[in-house]
Design a protein around this motif. Structure first.
Motif, PDB file in Angstrom:
ATOM      1  N   GLY A  10       0.927  -1.204   0.269  1.00 49.65           N
ATOM      2  CA  GLY A  10      -0.081  -0.007   0.206  1.00 49.65           C
ATOM      3  C   GLY A  10       0.685   1.339  -0.068  1.00 49.65           C
ATOM      4  O   GLY A  10       0.544   2.329  -0.518  1.00 49.65           O
ATOM      5  N   LEU A  11       2.075   1.265   0.807  1.00 47.25           N
ATOM      6  CA  LEU A  11       2.754   2.580   0.811  1.00 47.25           C
ATOM      7  C   LEU A  11       3.555   2.682  -0.492  1.00 47.25           C
ATOM      8  O   LEU A  11       3.692   3.639  -1.028  1.00 47.25           O
ATOM      9  N   THR A  12       4.131   1.557  -1.034  1.00 46.36           N
ATOM     10  CA  THR A  12       4.878   1.557  -2.288  1.00 46.36           C
ATOM     11  C   THR A  12       3.988   2.170  -3.455  1.00 46.36           C
ATOM     12  O   THR A  12       4.149   3.198  -4.288  1.00 46.36           O
ATOM     13  N   GLU A  13       2.543   1.795  -3.380  1.00 42.78           N
ATOM     14  CA  GLU A  13       1.500   2.361  -4.255  1.00 42.78           C
ATOM     15  C   GLU A  13       1.267   3.771  -4.150  1.00 42.78           C
ATOM     16  O   GLU A  13       1.080   4.557  -4.960  1.00 42.78           O
ATOM     17  N   LEU A  14       1.256   4.122  -2.926  1.00 38.12           N
ATOM     18  CA  LEU A  14       1.045   5.555  -2.615  1.00 38.12           C
ATOM     19  C   LEU A  14       2.361   6.464  -3.253  1.00 38.12           C
ATOM     20  O   LEU A  14       1.882   7.447  -3.852  1.00 38.12           O
ATOM     21  N   ASP A  15       3.173   5.770  -2.878  1.00 38.19           N
ATOM     22  CA  ASP A  15       4.293   6.760  -3.234  1.00 38.19           C
ATOM     23  C   ASP A  15       4.581   6.754  -4.830  1.00 38.19           C
ATOM     24  O   ASP A  15       5.032   7.970  -5.285  1.00 38.19           O
ATOM     25  N   ARG A  16       4.304   5.598  -5.398  1.00 40.92           N
ATOM     26  CA  ARG A  16       4.230   5.587  -6.960  1.00 40.92           C
ATOM     27  C   ARG A  16       3.077   6.540  -7.512  1.00 40.92           C
ATOM     28  O   ARG A  16       3.506   7.333  -8.695  1.00 40.92           O
ATOM     29  N   ASP A  17       1.930   6.403  -7.107  1.00 43.50           N
ATOM     30  CA  ASP A  17       0.826   7.587  -7.696  1.00 43.50           C
ATOM     31  C   ASP A  17       1.072   9.051  -7.159  1.00 43.50           C
ATOM     32  O   ASP A  17       0.688   9.846  -7.673  1.00 43.50           O
ATOM     33  N   PRO A  19       4.247  10.713  -5.136  1.00 40.74           N
ATOM     34  CA  PRO A  19       5.711  10.921  -4.567  1.00 40.74           C
ATOM     35  C   PRO A  19       5.802  12.372  -3.784  1.00 40.74           C
ATOM     36  O   PRO A  19       4.989  13.452  -4.351  1.00 40.74           O
ATOM     37  N   GLY A  20       6.399  12.200  -2.571  1.00 37.89           N
ATOM     38  CA  GLY A  20       6.333  13.573  -1.952  1.00 37.89           C
ATOM     39  C   GLY A  20       6.598  13.213  -0.362  1.00 37.89           C
ATOM     40  O   GLY A  20       6.272  12.480   0.110  1.00 37.89           O
ATOM     41  N   PRO A  21       6.793  14.296   0.348  1.00 39.22           N
ATOM     42  CA  PRO A  21       6.608  14.234   1.771  1.00 39.22           C
ATOM     43  C   PRO A  21       5.206  13.772   2.366  1.00 39.22           C
ATOM     44  O   PRO A  21       4.229  13.758   1.791  1.00 39.22           O
ATOM     45  N   VAL A  93       7.652   8.544   1.217  1.00 37.13           N
ATOM     46  CA  VAL A  93       7.244   7.091   1.857  1.00 37.13           C
ATOM     47  C   VAL A  93       8.563   6.196   1.775  1.00 37.13           C
ATOM     48  O   VAL A  93       8.604   5.368   2.714  1.00 37.13           O
ATOM     49  N   GLU A  94       9.408   6.284   0.796  1.00 36.33           N
ATOM     50  CA  GLU A  94      10.642   5.751   0.556  1.00 36.33           C
ATOM     51  C   GLU A  94      11.125   5.727   1.886  1.00 36.33           C
ATOM     52  O   GLU A  94      11.944   4.668   2.310  1.00 36.33           O
ATOM     53  N   ALA A  95      11.674   6.994   2.196  1.00 28.51           N
ATOM     54  CA  ALA A  95      12.581   7.484   3.389  1.00 28.51           C
ATOM     55  C   ALA A  95      11.843   6.646   4.741  1.00 28.51           C
ATOM     56  O   ALA A  95      12.728   5.876   5.394  1.00 28.51           O
ATOM     57  N   PHE A  96      10.506   6.562   4.851  1.00 24.94           N
ATOM     58  CA  PHE A  96      10.005   5.879   6.036  1.00 24.94           C
ATOM     59  C   PHE A  96      10.195   4.454   5.930  1.00 24.94           C
ATOM     60  O   PHE A  96      10.568   3.926   6.923  1.00 24.94           O
ATOM     61  N   MET A  97      10.095   3.808   4.665  1.00 27.03           N
ATOM     62  CA  MET A  97       9.991   2.450   4.675  1.00 27.03           C
ATOM     63  C   MET A  97      11.404   1.930   4.747  1.00 27.03           C
ATOM     64  O   MET A  97      11.754   0.911   5.369  1.00 27.03           O
ATOM     65  N   THR A  98      12.394   2.708   4.254  1.00 22.57           N
ATOM     66  CA  THR A  98      13.895   2.425   4.242  1.00 22.57           C
ATOM     67  C   THR A  98      14.254   2.323   5.845  1.00 22.57           C
ATOM     68  O   THR A  98      15.100   1.326   6.232  1.00 22.57           O
ATOM     69  N   PHE A 132       1.606  25.577   8.974  1.00 20.72           N
ATOM     70  CA  PHE A 132       3.156  25.366   9.476  1.00 20.72           C
ATOM     71  C   PHE A 132       3.798  24.411   8.304  1.00 20.72           C
ATOM     72  O   PHE A 132       4.276  23.275   8.472  1.00 20.72           O
ATOM     73  N   HIS A 133       3.587  24.700   6.785  1.00 20.57           N
ATOM     74  CA  HIS A 133       4.249  23.916   5.951  1.00 20.57           C
ATOM     75  C   HIS A 133       5.483  23.555   5.858  1.00 20.57           C
ATOM     76  O   HIS A 133       6.461  24.663   6.267  1.00 20.57           O
ATOM     77  N   ILE A 134       5.901  22.390   5.657  1.00 21.87           N
ATOM     78  CA  ILE A 134       7.225  21.951   5.759  1.00 21.87           C
ATOM     79  C   ILE A 134       7.747  21.732   4.204  1.00 21.87           C
ATOM     80  O   ILE A 134       7.183  20.840   3.549  1.00 21.87           O
ATOM     81  N   PRO A 135       8.690  22.619   3.647  1.00 24.07           N
ATOM     82  CA  PRO A 135       8.894  22.415   2.424  1.00 24.07           C
ATOM     83  C   PRO A 135       9.696  21.207   2.078  1.00 24.07           C
ATOM     84  O   PRO A 135      10.337  20.625   2.968  1.00 24.07           O
ATOM     85  N   ALA A 136       9.266  20.555   0.853  1.00 17.64           N
ATOM     86  CA  ALA A 136       9.971  19.154   0.412  1.00 17.64           C
ATOM     87  C   ALA A 136      11.527  19.268   0.359  1.00 17.64           C
ATOM     88  O   ALA A 136      12.005  20.547   0.067  1.00 17.64           O
ATOM     89  N   LYS A 137      12.227  18.136   0.731  1.00 16.36           N
ATOM     90  CA  LYS A 137      13.757  18.468   0.705  1.00 16.36           C
ATOM     91  C   LYS A 137      14.351  18.074  -0.599  1.00 16.36           C
ATOM     92  O   LYS A 137      13.919  17.132  -1.133  1.00 16.36           O
TER      93      LYS A 137
END
Length: 137
Positions: A10-17, A19-21, A93-98, A132-137
């Motif tokens: 589910g997380l991989t599909e979410l990130d593929r569809d 991507p982002g923070p 999501v990839e950073a979280f899963m890694t 409190f938007h956190i910009p993407a890195k």
């Protein structure tokens, strides 16, 4: 409640569809006694946190907020109450899963998390609006 419950597909599909923070909303109910017999669930969670914060940072994450859950303000009252809430930003999501699948997390953090928690739910969220938007890195 083990790392095997990580929703990789589910997380991989979410990130593929999309991507982002993400911000992971952690809902935690502590065990009265730590699973390893070393103090309370809270004590085990403090051991977990002391290890995990460095890993979160190493994977580009930021601990945004922690707080004690005090009461249900709206909704069903028949569910088990949560004790603690934690909001953690990750650049993807990839950073979280890694991080969750890293040898460091699995050996240093996961045992303390299991010993601490009677229940632990993590909800993956994406920003729709924030003052409190956190910009993407």
């Amino acid at each position: 409640m083990s790392i095997d419950q990580l929703n990789i597909q589910g997380l991989t599909e979410l990130d593929r569809d999309d991507p982002g923070p993400v911000v992971m909303v952690n809902l935690i109910r502590f065990s009265e006694q730590a699973g390893d017999g070393d103090g309370t669930g809270w004590d085990a969670y403090m051991r977990y946190s002391s290890q995990k914060v460095a890993l979160v940072k190493a994977h580009g994450g930021i601990l945004l907020w922690n707080g004690n859950a005090k009461a249900v303000a709206f909704g069903r009252l028949d569910g088990a109450p949560w004790d603690y809430v934690s909001l953690v930003y990750y650049p993807s999501v990839e950073a979280f899963m890694t991080m969750m699948r890293s040898p460091e997390y699995l050996s240093q953090c996961e045992p303390h998390r299991r010993n601490a928690c009677a229940d632990h739910l993590i909800i993956c969220t994406r920003e729709a609006f924030s003052k409190f938007h956190i910009p993407a890195k």
